[in-house]
Enzyme design. Structure first.
Site, PDB file in Angstrom:
ATOM      1  N   TRP A   1       0.810  -1.218   0.000  1.00 39.13           N
ATOM      2  CA  TRP A   1       0.000   0.000   0.000  1.00 39.13           C
ATOM      3  C   TRP A   1       0.843   1.268   0.000  1.00 39.13           C
ATOM      4  O   TRP A   1       0.344   2.344  -0.256  1.00 39.13           O
ATOM      5  CB  TRP A   1      -0.951   0.021   1.212  1.00 39.13           C
ATOM      6  N   ASN A   2       2.147   1.150   0.336  1.00 34.72           N
ATOM      7  CA  ASN A   2       2.918   2.397   0.500  1.00 34.72           C
ATOM      8  C   ASN A   2       3.276   3.058  -0.829  1.00 34.72           C
ATOM      9  O   ASN A   2       3.458   4.262  -0.895  1.00 34.72           O
ATOM     10  CB  ASN A   2       4.165   2.173   1.376  1.00 34.72           C
TER      11      ASN A   2
ATOM     12  N   PRO B   1      -3.233  -6.224  -5.528  1.00 35.82           N
ATOM     13  CA  PRO B   1      -2.764  -5.018  -4.835  1.00 35.82           C
ATOM     14  C   PRO B   1      -3.157  -5.072  -3.374  1.00 35.82           C
ATOM     15  O   PRO B   1      -3.966  -5.905  -2.954  1.00 35.82           O
ATOM     16  CB  PRO B   1      -3.514  -3.897  -5.556  1.00 35.82           C
TER      17      PRO B   1
ATOM     18  N   GLU C   1      11.015  -8.378  -2.142  1.00 35.52           N
ATOM     19  CA  GLU C   1      11.545  -7.070  -1.710  1.00 35.52           C
ATOM     20  C   GLU C   1      10.893  -6.803  -0.364  1.00 35.52           C
ATOM     21  O   GLU C   1       9.716  -6.455  -0.292  1.00 35.52           O
ATOM     22  CB  GLU C   1      11.178  -6.027  -2.764  1.00 35.52           C
TER      23      GLU C   1
ATOM     24  N   CYS D   1      10.212   1.256   2.461  1.00 32.95           N
ATOM     25  CA  CYS D   1      11.167   0.187   2.821  1.00 32.95           C
ATOM     26  C   CYS D   1      12.595   0.699   2.879  1.00 32.95           C
ATOM     27  O   CYS D   1      13.409   0.181   3.637  1.00 32.95           O
ATOM     28  CB  CYS D   1      11.113  -0.942   1.806  1.00 32.95           C
TER      29      CYS D   1
ATOM     30  N   GLU E   1      14.767  -5.430  -9.031  1.00 33.77           N
ATOM     31  CA  GLU E   1      13.759  -4.838  -9.914  1.00 33.77           C
ATOM     32  C   GLU E   1      14.362  -3.602 -10.562  1.00 33.77           C
ATOM     33  O   GLU E   1      15.268  -2.977 -10.019  1.00 33.77           O
ATOM     34  CB  GLU E   1      12.525  -4.466  -9.097  1.00 33.77           C
TER      35      GLU E   1
HETATM   36  C1  SIN Z   1       9.530   0.630  -1.181  1.00 33.26           C
HETATM   37  O1  SIN Z   1       9.317   1.211  -0.148  1.00 33.26           O
HETATM   38  O2  SIN Z   1       9.480  -0.593  -1.254  1.00 33.26           O
HETATM   39  C2  SIN Z   1       9.836   1.312  -2.490  1.00 33.26           C
HETATM   40  C3  SIN Z   1      10.609   2.531  -2.370  1.00 33.26           C
HETATM   41  C4  SIN Z   1      11.131   3.022  -3.696  1.00 33.26           C
HETATM   42  O3  SIN Z   1      10.956   2.399  -4.753  1.00 33.26           O
HETATM   43  O4  SIN Z   1      11.758   4.078  -3.679  1.00 33.26           O
END
Ligand code: SIN
Length: 489
Positions: free
Chosen positions: A162-163, A187, A261, A295, A469
């Site tokens: 969701w982020n 999703p 991830e 993340c 990715e």
């Molecule tokens: C994520 O928080 O997994 C993605 C962050 C990003 O692509 O910058």
């Protein structure tokens, strides 16, 4: 069914969809509908229809049936459609950003930035699809030839968080499509509208029926359906390490290829030779994007002991000035957290740290706006055993500790089960190489907080997962090598 007082005022109202998208159709749900709330206000934005496990299986069957046609297209035919998808995302960026802010909470400018970031993966992989070269290897014997073909792995499944309700979808979907693989996406339950809008645009871009499908429903049931169906050859997941472990174990059933991830615990090291102001700016940018719900967000700041007091003071002053509010307000820097559980978890982590002697320089509690707002917080005197130091915070809270020398900084930074992102600031050329090489993480930002781009491999090591990715490597997991020996020549 949209509820009354619909806050979605869109230029193109057909982007707002409430049903799963399977085999080129918006289909009726056959499981309980899911309500989606606006985290900024708590108001229900609407409901989406969801699918039973049997219907998810039928969606996978549709993707399986779409494989031969999609695979048979030339790379150019696929890339033209993907370029169109990219262009449509840009054309509708304002609407897509508004949908995202309403269901996810991030400030509108950040949401718009995410749409551009997400779209960049569609363009990048449209281009990469035409460069999925095989090989001709010098044969080891006369009269023989040795070729390596690269073929689509088959039906792919993706589970996204969701982020980043747009970018994570396109980052997984685009390489699959580029490689010639149909994909089924699940999703996050809190942000389905962004995913459905992307499906609407994919359809308009001419992605054929069955090639891009969006299923909604009970996450564990869908995860199990993905794992159990023999047609699914690859699963890509972004989310927590806990769920990643479950999905990895389930994927063993059909020996599916997996990309994970997962969580992070990013250190941010400020050496004594750092550009002080740049390091302060970098720490704010790398920590507070999306209210810290990222993340790769900085989780721990390590500052050389000679700078520690001044750095903490400056950072706390800057953090205290961040404006918390509804993401639709153009002045907002920090939106709400995603749900009540996030507020409760951060409150508990802070309470534990405080009880253990931590000092709060600014923030430290739910924001006076109430609801899902939390004060941006700066903490020192943390016990390195505290959960706040060891676990991924996923909120607008940052802790700082001092260090004496480079060796100690690296030891503290690497003392985590995670290995996603890391950052450091230094102007010493030798140190730039030493520290970049000494950090045990998949990604390093040296003198920059900006480490995400369609051009660069994104991913982690250790409990942060595996696979990359983006970049030219991002398509690899969606392709299989086929070795062809030809004799009698
Ligand atoms: C994520 O928080 O997994 C993605 C962050 C990003 O692509 O910058």
């Amino acid at each position: 069914m949209p509820l009354s007082n619909d806050p979605f005022v869109l230029q193109d109202s057909r982007l707002l969809r409430h049903q799963p998208f399977v085999n080129g159709q918006w289909i009726d749900g056959d499981a309980p509908a899911l309500a989606v709330d606006n985290p900024a206000t708590g108001a229900c934005l609407g409901e989406v229809e969801t699918l039973s496990a049997a219907s998810v299986n039928a969606a996978i069957d549709a993707a399986r049936d779409a494989l031969p046609g999609w695979k048979a297209m030339t790379a150019r035919e696929r890339s033209v459609r993907m370029e169109r998808w990219h262009d449509l995302m840009l054309e509708h960026a304002d609407d897509l950003a508004r949908i995202m802010t309403l269901e996810q909470g991030k400030p509108l400018a950040e949401a718009r930035g995410e749409i551009l970031y997400g779209a960049s993966f569609a363009k990048w992989f449209a281009e990469e699809s035409r460069r999925a070269y095989g090989e001709i290897i010098p044969p080891p014997a006369r009269g023989r030839r040795l070729l390596v073909l690269r073929e689509p792995i088959g039906v792919c499944a993706a589970i996204t968080p969701w982020n980043f309700p747009c970018a994570m979808i396109v980052r997984k979907t685009a390489p699959a499509l580029a490689a010639g693989c149909p994909i089924i996406l699940k999703p996050a339950e809190s942000t389905p509208f962004s995913a459905l809008a992307l499906a609407e645009l994919a359809q308009r871009a001419g992605i054929p029926p069955g090639v891009f499908n969006v299923v909604l429903g009970n996450p564990p049931d869908i995860g199990k359906a993905f794992a159990a169906h023999p047609a699914v050859r690859k699963l890509s997941f972004t989310g927590s390490t806990r769920t990643g472990r479950v999905l990895l174990a389930q994927a063993a059933e059909q020996i599916q290829k997996v990309t994970l991830e997962l969580g992070g615990n990013a250190p941010f090291i400020v050496f004594e030779d750092a550009d002080f102001d740049a390091a302060i700016d970098g720490a704010i940018a790398a920590k507070f994007r999306n209210a810290g719900q990222v993340c790769v967000a900085v989780n721990r700041i390590l500052v050389h002991e000679t700078l520690f007091g001044r750095f903490t003071e400056c950072l706390a002053a800057r953090v205290a000035a961040l404006k918390v509010g509804n993401g639709l307000d153009p002045d907002t820097d920090i939106g709400p957290l995603i749900n009540a559980a996030a507020i409760e978890r951060i409150t508990a982590l802070l309470a534990e740290a405080k009880a253990d002697g931590a000092k709060i320089h600014t923030g430290g509690q739910p924001h006076k706006l109430g609801g899902l707002y939390f004060e941006p917080t700066v903490i020192t005197q943390i016990n390195p055993c505290a959960r706040l130091w060891r676990e991924e915070i996923f909120g607008p809270v940052i802790t700082l500790i001092p260090f004496r020398d480079e060796a100690e900084a690296l030891r503290l930074a690497n003392d985590t089960e995670y290995g996603l992102a890391s950052y450091f600031y230094s102007r010493d050329l030798g140190r730039l190489f030493r520290v970049a090489e000494g950090l045990h993480f998949g990604m390093v930002g040296a003198n920059t907080p900006a480490i995400s781009s369609e051009c660069a491999p994104f991913g982690g090591i250790k409990a942060s997962g595996f696979g990359r990715e983006g970049s030219s490597h991002g398509i690899d997991d969606y392709l299989e090598f086929k070795t062809v020996w030809i004799g009698g020549i």
